[in-house]
Design an enzyme around this catalytic site. Structure first.
Site, mmCIF file in Angstrom:
data_model
loop_
_atom_site.group_PDB
_atom_site.id
_atom_site.type_symbol
_atom_site.label_atom_id
_atom_site.label_comp_id
_atom_site.label_asym_id
_atom_site.label_seq_id
_atom_site.Cartn_x
_atom_site.Cartn_y
_atom_site.Cartn_z
ATOM 1 N N SER A 1 31.755 12.396 0.417
ATOM 2 C CA SER A 1 32.401 12.435 1.718
ATOM 3 C C SER A 1 32.314 11.090 2.418
ATOM 4 O O SER A 1 32.932 10.889 3.456
ATOM 5 C CB SER A 1 31.744 13.511 2.596
ATOM 6 O OG SER A 1 30.376 13.223 2.776
ATOM 7 N N SER A 2 31.539 10.144 1.864
ATOM 8 C CA SER A 2 31.414 8.814 2.460
ATOM 9 C C SER A 2 32.035 7.759 1.562
ATOM 10 O O SER A 2 31.497 6.678 1.387
ATOM 11 C CB SER A 2 29.931 8.487 2.689
ATOM 12 O OG SER A 2 29.210 8.557 1.481
ATOM 13 N N CYS A 3 33.186 8.095 0.972
ATOM 14 C CA CYS A 3 33.798 7.201 -0.002
ATOM 15 C C CYS A 3 34.411 5.970 0.647
ATOM 16 O O CYS A 3 34.777 5.026 -0.037
ATOM 17 C CB CYS A 3 34.865 7.944 -0.820
ATOM 18 S SG CYS A 3 36.239 8.552 0.178
ATOM 19 N N GLY A 4 34.570 5.975 1.977
ATOM 20 C CA GLY A 4 35.046 4.787 2.657
ATOM 21 C C GLY A 4 36.555 4.715 2.814
ATOM 22 O O GLY A 4 37.065 3.788 3.421
ATOM 23 N N LEU A 5 37.278 5.665 2.253
ATOM 24 C CA LEU A 5 38.737 5.667 2.399
ATOM 25 C C LEU A 5 39.124 6.441 3.646
ATOM 26 O O LEU A 5 38.499 7.439 3.990
ATOM 27 C CB LEU A 5 39.394 6.306 1.169
ATOM 28 C CG LEU A 5 39.272 5.533 -0.144
ATOM 29 C CD1 LEU A 5 39.934 6.334 -1.247
ATOM 30 C CD2 LEU A 5 39.908 4.171 -0.035
#
Length: 283
Positions: free
Chosen positions: A117-121
């Site tokens: 959920s913190s992939c940065g996209l």
């Protein structure tokens, strides 16, 4: 492999303690390997390792590969079976042999944006990536009576055999306009339960699922909307809440998203016209 494992627990009620037998949902790794390439130069590559509840592994593999856009139809697959060469991983490695000529876009797996959920996209980028794997907004004439939606939690729970023993496993169910539950799949992972359900429909040749709804036993994250969109599901319902990005993606997909299905009520977050308003007014 069994779905449940025995254990012993210390049960505490107020100030009394007792030692009683109990059952746990089994959790084991499954490695999915792809066999690919021309007939005279076959190659193998590991594409995923997921923690799952054993059972319906062929469906899990097919559902995952379909959701990721690697396979499109059962005709793309020559075979799907557990590997017997790895004795130390017995039952936990499955190999999917692709038909020679099936081109694999490895970048689809390498840029899987739903592993964290913190992939940065940003949400816009995520939705655009998913749209590239679908045929666009969903079109379906499916209309569901609200009473059908309200009955889903009890109907599905009665068919959750592993949940009845453990209380610690998720379910995904496929139902039709009359509320008949056609398939139920269980797994300790929410994503795996849905992959198993989509994989079962894949092998049956039912995709796209434009005449059906899907019910989930937990919350709705964006990755579950993505998988459902890819499978052509026009109505996604769940006991839990959706995330903001899940609602945004459902709106882009023209998918009806329903959450908090419990105690005779629910919330509709997108495309409410698929829920029969006449029935609501009459109730």
């Amino acid at each position: 492999m069994p779905l449940v494992a025995p254990t012993t627990v210390h049960k505490v009620t107020d100030d009394s303690w007792s030692e009683v037998p109990d059952l746990l949902a089994v959790e084991e790794p499954l490695e999915i390997r792809l066999g690919f390439g021309p007939a005279n130069d076959r190659q193998q590559r590991s594409v995923s390792v997921t923690m799952r509840t054993p059972g319906h592994d062929e469906e899990l593999a097919a559902g995952f590969l379909f959701s990721e856009g690697i396979i499109q139809s059962p005709g793309d697959v020559l075979s799907c079976r557990h590997c017997v060469q790895d004795a130390d991983k017995e039952g936990n490695v499955i190999r999917v042999e692709l038909r020679p000529g099936v081109a694999v876009d490895w970048s689809r797996l390498e840029r899987n944006t739903f592993t964290s959920s913190s992939c940065g996209l940003c949400g816009k980028t995520t939705i655009e990536a998913v749209m590239a794997q679908t045929s666009g907004p969903l079109h379906s004439s499916l209309i569901i009576n609200p009473l059908v939606v309200n009955a889903l939690p009890d109907t599905v729970r009665h068919r959750q055999t592993a949940f009845a023993h453990t209380g610690g496993i998720h379910a995904a169910a496929l139902f039709d306009a009359q509320g008949t539950v056609r398939l139920v799949r269980e797994d300790i992972g929410r994503h795996n339960a849905l992959d198993k359900l989509i994989g079962a429909a894949f092998w049956q040749g039912w995709l796209p699922l434009s005449k059906y709804g899907v019910f989930l036993s937990g919350r709705i994250g964006v990755e579950l909307v993505q998988k459902s969109w890819r499978a052509g599901v026009p109505l996604l319902t769940a006991v839990g809440a959706p995330s903001s990005l899940a609602v945004h993606m459902a709106q882009e997909a023209c998918m009806t998203l329903v959450g908090f299905v419990r105690n005779g009520r629910f919330n509709i977050y997108s495309e409410p016209e698929r829920i029969g308003k006449a029935s609501v007014s009459a109730s």
